[in-house]
Scaffold this active site. Structure first.
Site, short mmCIF file in Angstrom:
data_model
loop_
_atom_site.label_atom_id
_atom_site.label_comp_id
_atom_site.label_asym_id
_atom_site.label_seq_id
_atom_site.Cartn_x
_atom_site.Cartn_y
_atom_site.Cartn_z
N GLY A 175 43.53 -35.06 -2.82
CA GLY A 175 44.84 -35.34 -2.24
C GLY A 175 44.94 -34.64 -0.90
N ILE A 205 42.46 -30.40 -3.21
CA ILE A 205 43.53 -30.60 -2.24
C ILE A 205 43.03 -30.21 -0.86
CG2 ILE A 205 45.89 -29.98 -1.55
CD1 ILE A 205 45.82 -31.32 -4.30
N LYS A 206 43.30 -31.09 0.09
CA LYS A 206 43.03 -30.76 1.49
C LYS A 206 44.36 -30.48 2.16
CE LYS A 206 41.38 -32.80 5.82
NZ LYS A 206 40.59 -33.86 6.43
N THR A 207 44.45 -29.32 2.80
CA THR A 207 45.72 -28.99 3.46
C THR A 207 45.45 -28.15 4.69
OG1 THR A 207 47.99 -28.28 3.01
CG2 THR A 207 46.26 -26.82 2.23
#
Ligand code: 5RP
Length: 294
Positions: A175, A205-207
């Site tokens: 995500g 998760i990529k953030t």
């Protein structure tokens, strides 16, 4: 029902208590199937637990951009220095030799192009699972616009359906917390967005890196990798990667700060030193300088 009123702000992140990983090394993935674990082990290096993903999916929004004019010339030679190639099926099929044998994180959404002033204004699933499997994808990447009036609902629906298919076939979904016009890059925002995507089923998760990043990591039950963002001087990009790893990120999914560097191979290697070999930012920058002066 959980709602904004009376929602007490999180306080106790247990920062000094490691998460128990009794049967598998990737955070939160103890109870997944063999195929999912095998793919996750292609993404995250089982020795370091971390990953260097090389992102070159920008063309699906901005078209032909600096550093990605000829993916066969700019990205293919870099493939050996990264753990994962993160791109679209069009770019990978056309320009990356299948013999590169690197894990693929397939960009699986279409989103609004750069011609629209808000990239959250329209998104959908851009690849079906059959084609992702045909490409031997080790993960799918789904862009999500948490907090956007226009994009939140559609993008979260796409995430949920991709996770359904991903769990059916053992393919993890990453995500991506996209920051469109309405979304502020605050710690509170990233705490919310990362947790929300993990709760909906994302396995990675990529953030973006932000203040108090260790809280964002602690509050997210699955591994976080950071996005690179706009091109920075090499030493600053290495500092950002170092601080993220120090705060518990399990790697980077970095594009422009690698392929727009004047020395992309040296930069990719320097990032890998931070991610896999516990180099400090200063050591990694020295390594970079030595490589380019050879
Ligand atoms: C935005 C994306 C990008 O398309 C891309 O992967 C970003 O890479 P970088 O910012 O490091 O150039 O996923 O959310």
């Amino acid at each position: 029902m959980a709602d904004a009123d009376g929602n007490k702000r999180a306080r106790d992140y247990g920062l000094d208590i490691p998460v128990v990983q009794d049967s598998f090394f990737v955070k939160g993935m103890n109870n997944t199937d063999w195929g999912m674990k095998n793919r996750l082990s292609r993404i995250f290096n089982p020795k370091s637990g971390n990953t260097v993903m090389l992102a070159f999916d920008h063309g699906y929004i901005v078209g032909c951009t600096s550093g990605l004019e000829r993916i066969d010339l700019s990205i293919a030679p870099l493939a050996d220095y990264a753990d994962v190639l993160m791109g679209t099926r069009g770019a990978i099929r056309a320009a990356i030799p299948p013999t590169s044998n690197k894990a693929v994180c397939l960009r699986a959404t279409h989103d609004a192009s750069v011609l629209f002033d808000d990239m959250a204004s329209g998104s959908g699933l851009g690849v079906d699972m059959e084609d992702a499997l045909r490409m031997n994808a080790s993960a799918l990447a789904v862009q999500c616009f948490v907090g956007s009036q226009k994009g939140e609902r559609d993008s979260l629906e796409v995430l949920c359906r991709a996770c359904d298919a991903g769990y059916r076939y053992g393919v993890p979904v990453m995500g991506v917390t996209a920051v469109g016009k309405e979304m502020a890059r605050t710690t509170q925002y990233f705490l919310l967005a990362t947790r929300l995507l993990a709760e909906l089923g994302a396995s990675i998760i990529k953030t973006y890196y932000c203040d108090d990043f260790e809280k964002v990591v602690a509050g997210c039950p699955v591994p976080i990798v950071i996005a690179g963002g706009k091109k920075l001087p090499e030493n600053e990009a290495l500092t950002m990667a170092y601080q993220a790893i120090q705060s518990g990120a399990r790697g980077v999914d970095m594009g422009r700060n690698i392929f727009q560097s004047e020395h992309p191979i040296a930069m990719c290697q320097a990032v890998a030193k931070v991610v896999h070999e516990k180099f400090t930012d200063k050591e990694a920058y020295e390594f970079y300088l030595n490589e380019i002066n050879k």
